[in-house]
Design a protein around this motif. Structure first.
Motif, PDB file in Angstrom:
ATOM      1  N   GLU A   1     -17.492 -25.347 -16.397  1.00 49.42           N
ATOM      2  CA  GLU A   1     -18.065 -24.966 -17.765  1.00 49.42           C
ATOM      3  C   GLU A   1     -18.726 -23.577 -17.647  1.00 49.42           C
ATOM      4  N   ILE A   2     -19.363 -23.183 -16.477  1.00 55.15           N
ATOM      5  CA  ILE A   2     -19.825 -21.839 -16.677  1.00 55.15           C
ATOM      6  C   ILE A   2     -18.914 -20.958 -16.782  1.00 55.15           C
TER       7      ILE A   2
ATOM      8  N   LYS B   1     -17.592 -20.736 -20.204  1.00 55.82           N
ATOM      9  CA  LYS B   1     -18.466 -20.199 -21.010  1.00 55.82           C
ATOM     10  C   LYS B   1     -18.518 -18.348 -21.082  1.00 55.82           C
ATOM     11  N   TYR B   2     -18.244 -18.015 -19.798  1.00 53.62           N
ATOM     12  CA  TYR B   2     -18.207 -16.639 -19.703  1.00 53.62           C
ATOM     13  C   TYR B   2     -16.618 -15.903 -20.294  1.00 53.62           C
TER      14      TYR B   2
ATOM     15  N   ARG C   1     -19.502  -9.793 -16.434  1.00 48.64           N
ATOM     16  CA  ARG C   1     -19.477 -11.169 -16.822  1.00 48.64           C
ATOM     17  C   ARG C   1     -18.949 -12.018 -15.572  1.00 48.64           C
TER      18      ARG C   1
ATOM     19  N   ASP D   1     -24.797 -17.757 -11.961  1.00 52.87           N
ATOM     20  CA  ASP D   1     -25.013 -18.793 -12.774  1.00 52.87           C
ATOM     21  C   ASP D   1     -24.661 -20.180 -11.662  1.00 52.87           C
TER      22      ASP D   1
END
Ligand code: FAD
Lengths: 404, 478
Positions: free
Chosen positions: B370-371, B374-375, B406, B413
């Protein structure tokens, strides 16, 4: 009477240490008090972990447990046994040999880095310690490490706290790795070898692909005191194999065949194996009710018997060997002969000797732990000061005589 | 996204550059000091290539005494020192700085003694990891910790980072296999820690030095444990439809008390990259792959495999493929061990290294995906699953500064996610500069202060590898 403090929480312990720091008093940390070693030196109060008990977290599937430092070892082991798990490093119980009572605690196990016969394959206590919470000499509550097997985030403070014998900080909570109990175990006994032959046999066994998980040599003088006297006549060289039944059977065949060229071979079943290695671990033959000096000496595996042979020429000693010959349990007939012993330890390539037992006045007059080289002692003193700047915690490991 | 900072170069050192070089030339034999700017370039970074700094000079001593002489000099004049092995650090641990003298151990690469009766090898710090195993292999022994970089990385660097590898699930990491070391302190004092015995007296200083990231002293020699090679070893491939299933299978195998030598994990992108590179015969129609290695006698391997196959069955395993020959087994490992290199051929990447409790693997794998999504980036996962040590490789384009920023942000994260799941920032690659500024996410101030106090007990002036591990602000005044 020496004052004894028994804080009931980590917070209370920290406050107590802060107060002690202000009044510049000294504290001697005590776990179960089974070692008899840490009779508090003059002027120090005893800081006991007995009030800090309880398993905080146990996750069998992740093979980790967190317990407060004063939790009795038997409570930890009972919980593990229920899940067919164990402390792989086999902490010893020296109460018999030391003639002491008290209840061993899990914090004490790590503070002394107590490690038994499985050292080769499972490491020492320090290798199982994943994380620690502790109160340093300033009364600060600090955490180090964590609860995962692999962790190189910052300095590995848990390592230096393991085996620090109360010299750096009060450990309040420990997180450690546990392992499954092997399905079965067997001991191969090779009889009638002298010490040197036994060391060669054990080195051969350890060079084979059979995963020996214990290698000890029990000379004739002590052999009868193990396993209820069932070991065959003559010295006994014992080799333990553990694991899945099918695999142990195959490995035992292979090992027995090779060992037959050294001497007569016999086998012990799983129950006798469990008993024998507990006794090897606990220095059972020296649970003799006497105050004759008892040493635990760690040297290179091939050097142990050389050390004993050299000592024999000059004084009365009795000994048996664990760790393939590298861990020598040594009982002196009369005097501890610390200077002689330590001179020979140096001469055979170095190691360390710890005096575990002697008459109180002899204990008091003898360095318990191996004196360190000057530069190492100075560095150790600086490391101690980094945990305990005012020298609040007194411990024979670095406070007495050396390092000064 | 801010760049990771270094300490400001000490003006007094920079101003004395010529003198320092002249003095070091006097201290070292001919050919042991690199100081021409052009020749310093190979030392400006390590495997964390996004950051580069030219050192003041590079000393390549041939003896412990020379290491001591250089350290003593640097200590006297307040010159920072960066120890360097092969420079394969993935966290920037060996990246120098303008006012620092690099001390490289590459000329100290001899195996000093092999002692089979005690099963130890004593080696100089610049010996490569694989050299040790190679030297004892014919006699039936090996040195257990096996970082994928083992062809290049040195035992000194392994000690610096407390490195691990695929086979550490059973045999432990560097610290569990290290018995002794010769350590040179910043003031030039030489100390011997440990020896051939299984445990040493006094405080376990060796335990601190291992994983000390070159901040406590320079290791010039090490005594390590050798282990008898197993009778046989068999890697087996298990393919799954989802990463979650594979992750849950790992947790259940370990939870059942079965500890193979290695359990390695690859997701689909990693499988594709490695297969294209190594032609290892990995199944291509699965989303996740486990390489499980069992060892021992045939009987033992069969018994253990049967239990693992049974557990994998409960997690919907799609493919089970045993290696049929030594060549096939070697190819399976070649594919895995070249994962980073093979990835580097198709894109730039940064490699994360957080460890999480096994039960959290599926959760963290999902969170990682997911992380990264997202980027707007891609990720390949290839890691040591048996001990929860994750290596998401975040793919990006280094020529695009925004893309690089990024990637760094996504990496941070992911590491926070690992810590929040009960894990840690780094399982084997070290903090270096890469994770330095995240240390406060894992540790409270008082925890870091205690670590820094211990560090200062070894190096009061903070000269050894000073820009690493501890956040730059909030340090005690040296
Ligand atoms: C393709 C690839 C795969 C990798 N795979 C793994 C893996 O599977 N597992 C793993 O753990 N790591 C892995 N790494 C990371 C890296 O290889 C290890 O950290 C390795 O131990 C570094 O060794 P080095 O000799 O290159 O040390 P360097 O990178 O030169 O230095 C590493 C650190 O140790 C310090 N240091 C070096 N020598 C000494 C010394 N003699 N005394 C004191 N300090 C010293 C340095 O200052 C630095 O902080 C991988 C790296 C790459 C590029």
């Amino acid at each position: 009477m020496t004052p004894i403090h028994e804080p009931l929480s980590e917070e209370a312990a920290a406050r107590l240490v802060q107060v002690a720091a202000l009044s510049r008093s000294s504290l001697a940390i005590r776990g179960g008090g089974t070692r008899g070693l840490n009779a508090a030196p003059d002027g120090a109060d005893i800081l006991s972990t007995r009030g800090l008990t309880g398993i905080v977290a146990y996750n069998p599937a992740e093979m980790t447990m967190t317990a407060r430092a004063g939790t009795p070892l038997e409570v930890v082991e009972a919980a593990l046994t229920e899940n067919r798990q164990m402390l792989a490093f086999e902490p010893c119980d020296l109460r018999g040999a030391l003639g002491s009572s008290g209840i061993p605690t899990i914090g004490g196990v790590f503070a002394t880095n107590a490690s038994g016969p499985r050292r080769f394959v499972a490491g020492a206590a320090r290798d199982s310690l994943l994380g620690v919470r502790f109160v340093n000499g300033k009364g600060e509550v600090v955490k180090a490490g964590g609860r995962v097997m692999k962790n190189v985030t910052g300095l590995d403070l848990a390592k230096v706290l393991a085996g620090s014998h109360g010299s750096l900080a009060l450990m309040t909570e420990v997180t450690f790795r546990v392992l499954p109990v092997p399905e079965t175990a067997v001991t191969i006994v090779v009889s009638n070898l002298n010490d040197a032959e036994a060391v060669a046999a054990m080195a051969t066994a350890m060079s084979m692909s059979v995963e020996v998980s214990g290698a000890a040599h029990l000379p004739e003088s002590v052999r009868g005191r193990f396993a209820g006297g069932v070991l065959p006549d003559g010295a006994a060289t014992v080799l333990r194999l553990e694991g899945l039944a099918a695999s142990v059977a195959v490995r035992a065949e292979k090992l027995a065949a090779t060992m037959a060229s050294f001497g007569p071979v016999a086998r012990l079943d799983a129950d006798l194996t469990a008993r024998l290695w507990r006794e090897v671990r606990d220095a059972a033959p020296y649970a003799d009710g006497t105050p004759r000096p008892l040493w635990r000496v760690s040297v290179a595996p091939t050097a142990g018997h050389q050390l004993v042979a050299a000592l024999r020429l000059e004084t009365g000693v009795d000994a048996y060997y664990d760790w393939q010959g590298g861990l020598v349990w040594l009982r002196m007939e009369a005097d501890p002969e610390a200077a002689l012993l330590r001179r020979y330890v140096k001469a055979i390539g170095g190691g360390h000797a710890t005096l575990l037992r002697a008459r109180p006045e002899v204990m008091a007059a003898t360095e318990t732990f191996e004196p360190q080289a000057d530069a190492v002692a100075a560095l150790s003193a600086r490391v101690k000061a980094s945990f305990d700047p005012a020298g609040l915690y007194v411990s024979p490991l670095i406070d007495r005589k050396q390092g000064a | 996204m801010d760049q990771i900072g270094f300490l400001e170069p000490r003006p007094a050192v920079i101003a004395r550059r010529r003198e320092i070089v002249a003095d070091l030339l006097d201290l070292l034999p001919p050919g042991c000091l690199v100081h021409e700017p052009r020749e310093l370039v190979p030392f400006e970074t390590d495997a964390f290539v996004s950051y580069r700094r030219l050192p003041l000079a590079v000393a390549l001593p041939e003896t412990t005494a020379q290491v001591a002489a250089v350290l003593k000099y640097c200590n006297r004049y307040g010159v920072p020192v960066v120890p360097r092995g092969a420079g394969t650090s993935l966290s920037g641990g060996a990246i120098p700085q303008e006012d620092a003298v690099v001390i490289g151990l590459s000329k100290m690469s001899r195996i000093l003694e092999v002692d089979y009766a005690n099963r130890t090898a004593t080696v100089q710090a610049g010996v490569t990891n694989l050299n040790i195993s190679d030297a004892v292999s014919a006699d039936g022994y090996f040195y257990a910790p096996d970082p994928s970089s083992q062809l290049a990385c040195t035992i000194g660097g392994n000690i610096g980072m407390n490195s691990g590898g695929a086979h550490c699930l059973k045999y432990g990491v560097t610290t569990n296999n290290l018995l002794g070391a010769k350590l040179v302190l910043i003031d030039g004092t030489i100390v011997d820690l440990g020896g051939k015995g299984l445990d040493a007296g006094g405080l376990d200083l060796l335990g601190l030095v291992c994983g000390g990231e070159g901040q406590l002293g320079i290791v010039t020699e090490a005594t390590v444990r050798l282990i008898a090679k197993p009778e046989g070893a068999r890697p087996v491939l298990f393919g799954f439809d989802t990463s979650e299933e594979a992750g849950a299978c790992v947790a259940d195998v370990i939870g059942a008390g079965i500890i193979p030598v290695a359990i390695e994990f690859m997701d689909k992108p990693a499988i594709e990259i490695c297969e294209a590179f190594a032609h290892a015969g990995y199944p291509m129609d699965v989303e996740a792959l486990l390489i499980v290695e069992v060892e021992g006698s045939e009987a033992e391997m069969d018994a253990m495999l049967a239990s693992i196959i049974e557990i994998a069955g409960r997690h919907g395993v799609k493919v089970v493929k045993e290696s049929q020959s030594a060549t096939e087994a070697a190819l399976i490992w070649k594919g895995r061990k070249s994962a980073f290199g093979a990835t580097g051929r198709i894109a730039d990447y940064i490699c994360m290294d957080g460890t999480v409790p096994l039960g959290q693997l599926p959760h963290v794998l999902r969170g990682t995906a997911e992380i990264v999504a997202k980027y707007g980036l891609r990720v390949a996962n290839v890691f040591h699953a048996g001990d929860g040590n994750m290596h998401p490789l975040i793919l990006f384009n280094a020529n695009d500064p925004e893309d690089a920023a990024r990637a760094e942000a996504a990496g941070n994260d992911i590491l926070r996610l690992c810590v929040d799941a009960g894990g840690c920032l780094t399982g084997e690659h070290g903090v270096g500069i890469e994770k330095r500024d995240l240390m406060r996410h894992q540790y409270a101030e008082v925890d870091l202060d205690q670590q820094m106090a211990v560090r200062a007990a070894f190096d009061a002036q903070w000269l050894l590898n000073p820009s690493k591990v501890f956040p730059l602000e909030g340090r005690p005044a040296a």
